[in-house]
Design an enzyme around this catalytic site. Structure first.
Site, PDB file in Angstrom:
ATOM      1  N   PHE A 179      -5.986   0.011  -0.584  1.00  0.00           N
ATOM      2  CA  PHE A 179      -4.675  -0.160   0.459  1.00  0.00           C
ATOM      3  C   PHE A 179      -4.016   1.094   0.697  1.00  0.00           C
ATOM      4  O   PHE A 179      -3.645   1.229   1.900  1.00  0.00           O
ATOM      5  CB  PHE A 179      -3.738  -1.123  -0.614  1.00  0.00           C
ATOM      6  CG  PHE A 179      -2.693  -1.135  -0.089  1.00  0.00           C
ATOM      7  CD1 PHE A 179      -2.385  -2.514   1.048  1.00  0.00           C
ATOM      8  CD2 PHE A 179      -1.527  -0.637  -0.202  1.00  0.00           C
ATOM      9  CE1 PHE A 179      -0.988  -2.522   1.604  1.00  0.00           C
ATOM     10  CE2 PHE A 179      -0.384  -0.911   0.445  1.00  0.00           C
ATOM     11  CZ  PHE A 179      -0.121  -1.559   1.412  1.00  0.00           C
ATOM     12  N   GLY A 223     -12.131 -10.440   4.565  1.00  0.00           N
ATOM     13  CA  GLY A 223     -11.966  -8.949   3.939  1.00  0.00           C
ATOM     14  C   GLY A 223     -12.652  -8.870   2.756  1.00  0.00           C
ATOM     15  O   GLY A 223     -12.020  -8.178   1.901  1.00  0.00           O
ATOM     16  N   TYR A 264       5.018  -3.285   8.291  1.00  0.00           N
ATOM     17  CA  TYR A 264       4.315  -3.992   7.240  1.00  0.00           C
ATOM     18  C   TYR A 264       4.999  -5.083   6.578  1.00  0.00           C
ATOM     19  O   TYR A 264       4.638  -6.091   6.325  1.00  0.00           O
ATOM     20  CB  TYR A 264       3.619  -2.965   6.212  1.00  0.00           C
ATOM     21  CG  TYR A 264       3.021  -3.653   5.187  1.00  0.00           C
ATOM     22  CD1 TYR A 264       1.872  -4.099   5.430  1.00  0.00           C
ATOM     23  CD2 TYR A 264       3.565  -3.555   3.814  1.00  0.00           C
ATOM     24  CE1 TYR A 264       1.065  -4.620   4.385  1.00  0.00           C
ATOM     25  CE2 TYR A 264       2.780  -4.242   2.623  1.00  0.00           C
ATOM     26  CZ  TYR A 264       1.489  -4.933   3.158  1.00  0.00           C
ATOM     27  OH  TYR A 264       0.758  -5.624   2.163  1.00  0.00           O
ATOM     28  N   THR A 305     -15.327  -6.946   2.058  1.00  0.00           N
ATOM     29  CA  THR A 305     -15.945  -5.998   2.046  1.00  0.00           C
ATOM     30  C   THR A 305     -15.544  -5.064   0.856  1.00  0.00           C
ATOM     31  O   THR A 305     -16.291  -3.947   0.442  1.00  0.00           O
ATOM     32  CB  THR A 305     -16.166  -4.893   3.247  1.00  0.00           C
ATOM     33  OG1 THR A 305     -14.891  -4.889   3.522  1.00  0.00           O
ATOM     34  CG2 THR A 305     -16.721  -5.622   4.389  1.00  0.00           C
ATOM     35  N   ALA A 306     -14.350  -5.228   0.123  1.00  0.00           N
ATOM     36  CA  ALA A 306     -13.662  -4.329  -0.729  1.00  0.00           C
ATOM     37  C   ALA A 306     -12.494  -4.961  -1.396  1.00  0.00           C
ATOM     38  O   ALA A 306     -12.172  -6.057  -0.887  1.00  0.00           O
ATOM     39  CB  ALA A 306     -13.277  -2.995  -0.014  1.00  0.00           C
ATOM     40  N   SER A 315       2.446 -10.728  -0.024  1.00  0.00           N
ATOM     41  CA  SER A 315       2.750  -9.365  -0.757  1.00  0.00           C
ATOM     42  C   SER A 315       4.161  -9.326  -1.384  1.00  0.00           C
ATOM     43  O   SER A 315       5.027 -10.029  -0.708  1.00  0.00           O
ATOM     44  CB  SER A 315       2.644  -7.967   0.185  1.00  0.00           C
ATOM     45  OG  SER A 315       3.216  -6.843  -0.395  1.00  0.00           O
ATOM     46  N   ARG A 350     -15.388  -6.416   8.563  1.00  0.00           N
ATOM     47  CA  ARG A 350     -15.841  -5.766   9.678  1.00  0.00           C
ATOM     48  C   ARG A 350     -17.095  -4.722   9.313  1.00  0.00           C
ATOM     49  O   ARG A 350     -18.086  -4.549  10.167  1.00  0.00           O
ATOM     50  CB  ARG A 350     -14.852  -4.573  10.179  1.00  0.00           C
ATOM     51  CG  ARG A 350     -13.840  -5.159  10.878  1.00  0.00           C
ATOM     52  CD  ARG A 350     -12.516  -4.501  11.063  1.00  0.00           C
ATOM     53  NE  ARG A 350     -12.009  -3.619   9.924  1.00  0.00           N
ATOM     54  CZ  ARG A 350     -11.095  -2.916   9.921  1.00  0.00           C
ATOM     55  NH1 ARG A 350     -10.933  -2.023  10.988  1.00  0.00           N
ATOM     56  NH2 ARG A 350     -10.565  -2.315   8.505  1.00  0.00           N
ATOM     57  N   PRO A 356       0.861 -10.345  -4.428  1.00  0.00           N
ATOM     58  CA  PRO A 356       0.864  -9.107  -5.510  1.00  0.00           C
ATOM     59  C   PRO A 356       1.847  -8.000  -5.034  1.00  0.00           C
ATOM     60  O   PRO A 356       2.382  -7.764  -3.932  1.00  0.00           O
ATOM     61  CB  PRO A 356      -0.634  -8.485  -5.163  1.00  0.00           C
ATOM     62  CG  PRO A 356      -1.164  -9.635  -4.110  1.00  0.00           C
ATOM     63  CD  PRO A 356      -0.181  -9.977  -3.101  1.00  0.00           C
ATOM     64  N   GLY A 357       2.272  -7.327  -6.359  1.00  0.00           N
ATOM     65  CA  GLY A 357       2.864  -6.169  -6.154  1.00  0.00           C
ATOM     66  C   GLY A 357       1.828  -4.987  -5.992  1.00  0.00           C
ATOM     67  O   GLY A 357       1.085  -5.028  -5.280  1.00  0.00           O
TER      68      GLY A 357
END
Length: 254
Positions: free
Chosen positions: A190, A9, A153, A11-12, A140, A34, A183-184
């Site tokens: 996201f 992941g 989720y 790419t960002a 998370s 992707r 993380p919070g």
């Protein structure tokens, strides 16, 4: 010889920030995601800036055959992975369980749980062969508690938490470290992804307080990955100062 980090992941967001951080510290990188054009652009930038070697592998972590084929097709020198950052993950929708989307559920479970497993299955065997390695899983706050309409989720991130603990036990005999970073609220793509591209709705999530940045999480991941060989950070929960729990956030009037 430079160490190698594999980041999914990339790419960002947090994945891209991790790529910058590890490259800055001299790591060669395997970047996956992707969006091939973004990966190639990032790879060229990091190579020019930090003079590190970078391999790009574009695939969707949800596709097991694609994951295995893409990783196995890398030249053998890239199998000497020191750090795997299982960052690829997402949330889709924010609906109560009785009206949730089957497609959203499949996307979250296939990406957050099965995708993490597919990549870890391949790379953990490389690490066992090499006699070293560190796997960092992105969890998370949703993997520590459940909030309204977060159902699937949250379940997927609880699964990441449980898998991290199980992986740590299974890989202990091989000297492989396993860490979860939870993380919070982090301002990345996201919320935009969760709300299917609704940028205005996504922006409102972070109004009135200072959320975490992708770079904050990348710094934390670097910290756990750079500890001495005899030290493993098992679990970290990192929050913005304005956030106490998944749902308790102090926002100033905007």
């Amino acid at each position: 010889m430079a160490k190698i980090a594999l980041i999914t992941g990339a790419t960002a967001g947090i994945g891209e920030a991790c790529a910058h951080t590890f490259a800055q510290h001299g790591y060669d990188l395997i970047l996956t995601g992707r969006r091939l054009e973004r990966l190639e652009k990032l790879a060229h930038h990091l190579n020019d800036k930090y003079n590190v070697e970078i391999a790009v592998s574009s695939f969707d972590v949800r596709n097991r055959e694609e994951v295995v084929r893409s990783l196995d097709s890398l030249p053998s020198k890239w199998r000497a992975v020191d750090v795997l950052v299982n960052n690829a993950g997402l949330s889709q929708g924010l609906d109560p369980i009785n009206s949730g989307s089957y497609e959203d559920w499949d996307t979250m479970i296939d990406t957050n749980v099965k995708g993490l497993l597919y990549v870890s299955r391949v790379v953990s065997n490389w690490m066992i062969t090499n006699g070293r390695g560190h796997i960092v899983n992105l969890g998370s706050i949703a993997g520590k508690e459940v909030y309204p309409n977060g159902n699937v989720y949250c379940a997927s991130k609880h699964a990441v938490d449980a898998l991290t603990k199980g992986m740590r036990i299974d890989l202990l005999q091989h000297g492989i470290k396993v860490t979860a970073v939870h993380p919070g609220m982090v301002e990345t793509e996201f919320s935009e992804v969760r709300f299917k591209g609704d940028k205005d709705r996504a922006k409102k999530v972070y109004e009135g307080f200072e959320p975490l940045k992708a770079e904050d999480i990348a710094d934390t991941i670097w910290f756990v990955a750079s500890r001495p060989a005899h030290v493993n950070i098992n679990d970290i929960l990192i929050m913005p100062t304005a956030q106490a729990t998944a749902t308790n956030v102090i926002k100033k009037n905007t």
